[in-house]
Design an enzyme around this catalytic site. Structure first.
Site, mmCIF file in Angstrom:
data_model
loop_
_atom_site.group_PDB
_atom_site.id
_atom_site.type_symbol
_atom_site.label_atom_id
_atom_site.label_comp_id
_atom_site.label_asym_id
_atom_site.label_seq_id
_atom_site.Cartn_x
_atom_site.Cartn_y
_atom_site.Cartn_z
ATOM 1 C CG ASP A 133 40.966 37.101 41.744
ATOM 2 O OD1 ASP A 133 40.062 36.466 41.163
ATOM 3 O OD2 ASP A 133 41.877 37.687 41.117
ATOM 4 C CD GLN B 55 44.130 46.299 34.475
ATOM 5 O OE1 GLN B 55 44.417 45.262 33.866
ATOM 6 N NE2 GLN B 55 43.569 46.267 35.678
#
Length: 491
Positions: free
Chosen positions: A235, A303
């Site tokens: 990615d 997160q």
């Protein structure tokens, strides 16, 4: 054909994004989104790879219902994690997640068999405990010996869709097994793992046509006719392809998501002793490039704070609360191993602050401010390293990915590094994935045209540096904090 779908799966979520090009403007439409995350079973961490495959199928079925009868398709995911196939082409076991603790101490054990200097000279890949080299060394040897094929996660998803076996180069390079000189798997490192070259598929470059999704899947699930194009499957590699180039300005990028990847794109590796000492990596990129970059812990920190707080606040709300808190009150060394996968991130941050004699952040906003301040300071430190190692003076920092939406972090970064920050596009990974497909399909001439189109199709926000009171004292404090934590780690 003007339908191109990017399957973009990160450590916390995945989606299928439709890209179309009309009049020189690239447009995106999200077709399907799903959550992702590893789970713990019997003390180990695993990805649910069947779930991810099924979500791709769901998304493609939605595309068919929406009227897309044919398309190209590319896949990108995170790096370093692998799938074992048996002689019949079946998956042998669940897929370990890179944050699994089975590699604790393995890097040091391998270092006694082959020096880190030798490994870096061969591969140019930075020393990280979760690199595939160390994961494979920790894996059950009998199981590895029985594996017919070893694929990276996106390679496996392509295999499930098409039956084609590949090891795509941008992801394969993160295994710390590819030799920069031979441009193939290193024989010494394979011998160290008791693996054979034939256990890995041919190395495959982004842009290769992998054929169509199998007719059985198309018929069973009512899917479009999808021609599979090999994307830059790591990615970060796709995200870097999606960074608009700044003409006549020297720039570096941060691909900001679960990890913050800070670096530059080069046409040659930099694997000398200075680069090794700074722990910079030379991951292979698309079209003959290298991603010379540093892995920084990134938004994983916030997160985890949000998850442990029960998800009471959105990321935007946490950033807003952080903005109301006193700046630079509490700081942490983001890349310290203690923050890789602690039992409780909130308590780990608080312990780190208490141990270093700083105020302990109690509220979600204070924790978020601690993280954002620390990331901005980390970016400054590593940007200075990057300039020294490459001999380049960086004029502008481009932040792409989800972190580009965080206005507080972007402004803090501009303030601390003393340079302009350009934020966006947030969808750079999907855009880089789509760019490879569109180049292959003849919709774009090359990556230079693709980056020009991306730059004109999506909004880029500029953040100019603002003065930081007593910056010199803050930087001295930051350096002392790092020195203290590094000393504790060596004990």
């Amino acid at each position: 054909m003007n339908n191109h779908i990017a399957v973009d799966i990160g450590a916390s979520s995945g989606r299928l994004v439709l890209g179309t090009l009309d009049g020189g403007i690239l447009s995106l439409e999200e077709i399907h989104r799903f959550s992702n995350g590893f789970t713990e079973q019997d003390g180990s961490c695993f990805w649910d790879i069947d779930y991810l495959f099924n979500e791709i199928i769901k998304g493609l079925h939605k595309a068919k219902i929406a009227g897309i009868s044919e398309c190209t398709l590319g896949i990108d995911t995170w790096a370093v994690d692998y799938v074992l196939l048996d002689a019949e082409g079946k998956r042998m076991r669940e897929v370990y997640a890179y944050r699994d603790r089975r590699t604790d101490g393995v890097m040091e054990e391998v270092g006694r068999l082959i020096s880190p200097e030798q490994v870096y000279a061969k591969t140019g890949i930075q020393q990280l405990t979760f690199n595939s080299l160390y994961q494979l060394y920790a894996h059950n040897r009998e199981e590895l010996a029985a594996a017919k094929q070893i694929l990276m996660v996106p390679d496996y998803l392509y295999y499930r869709l098409s039956g084609r076996l590949i090891n795509e180069v941008t992801n394969a390079s993160t295994m710390q097994l590819l030799n920069l000189a031979t441009r193939d798997f290193d024989t010494d490192l394979l011998d160290l793992l008791n693996l054979k070259r034939e256990q890995f598929a041919p190395l495959t470059e982004p842009g290769e046509d992998l054929g169509f999704i199998t007719p059985e899947l198309v018929e069973t699930h009512d899917l479009p006719e999808c021609r599979l194009i090999c994307a830059a499957t790591h990615d970060t590699a796709s995200a870097v392809l999606g960074v608009p180039v700044q003409k006549d300005r020297s720039s570096a990028y941060i691909s900001s998501g679960t990890w913050s990847l800070l670096g530059v794109e080069l046409d040659h590796p930099v694997n000398d002793s200075k680069a090794m000492a700074a722990n910079y990596t030379n991951e292979w990129g698309a079209y003959g490039t290298y991603r010379f970059l540093k892995n920084i812990m990134g938004l994983w920190l916030i997160q985890e704070v949000r998850r442990l707080d029960g998800g009471r606040y959105s990321f935007a709300e946490l950033a807003e609360q952080a903005g109301a808190c006193e700046g630079f009150r509490s700081l942490i060394p983001c890349n310290h191993p203690r923050f890789l996968n602690p039992d409780n991130m909130i308590e780990e941050i608080r312990r780190a602050c208490a141990e270093s004699g700083q105020p302990v952040p109690e509220s979600p906003g204070a924790l978020a401010r601690c993280i954002f301040d620390s990331l901005a300071l980390s970016y400054r430190s590593y940007l200075a390293e990057l300039e020294e190692l490459t001999g380049r003076k960086i004029e502008v920092l481009q932040i792409v990915g989800g972190g580009a939406n965080n206005e507080l972090l972007c402004q803090l970064t501009a303030n601390i590094i003393g340079r302009e920050v350009l934020a966006g596009p947030t969808e750079s990974t999907a855009l880089g994935n789509l760019a490879v497909q569109m180049i292959k399909a003849g919709r774009m001439a090359d990556i230079h045209e693709a980056r020009r189109i991306i730059g004109t199709s999506f909004a880029i926000k500029s953040y100019l540096p603002q003065a930081v009171p007593e910056l010199d004292q803050l930087l001295v404090r930051w350096d002392k904090l790092h020195a203290a934590f590094n000393a504790d780690e060596r004990k």
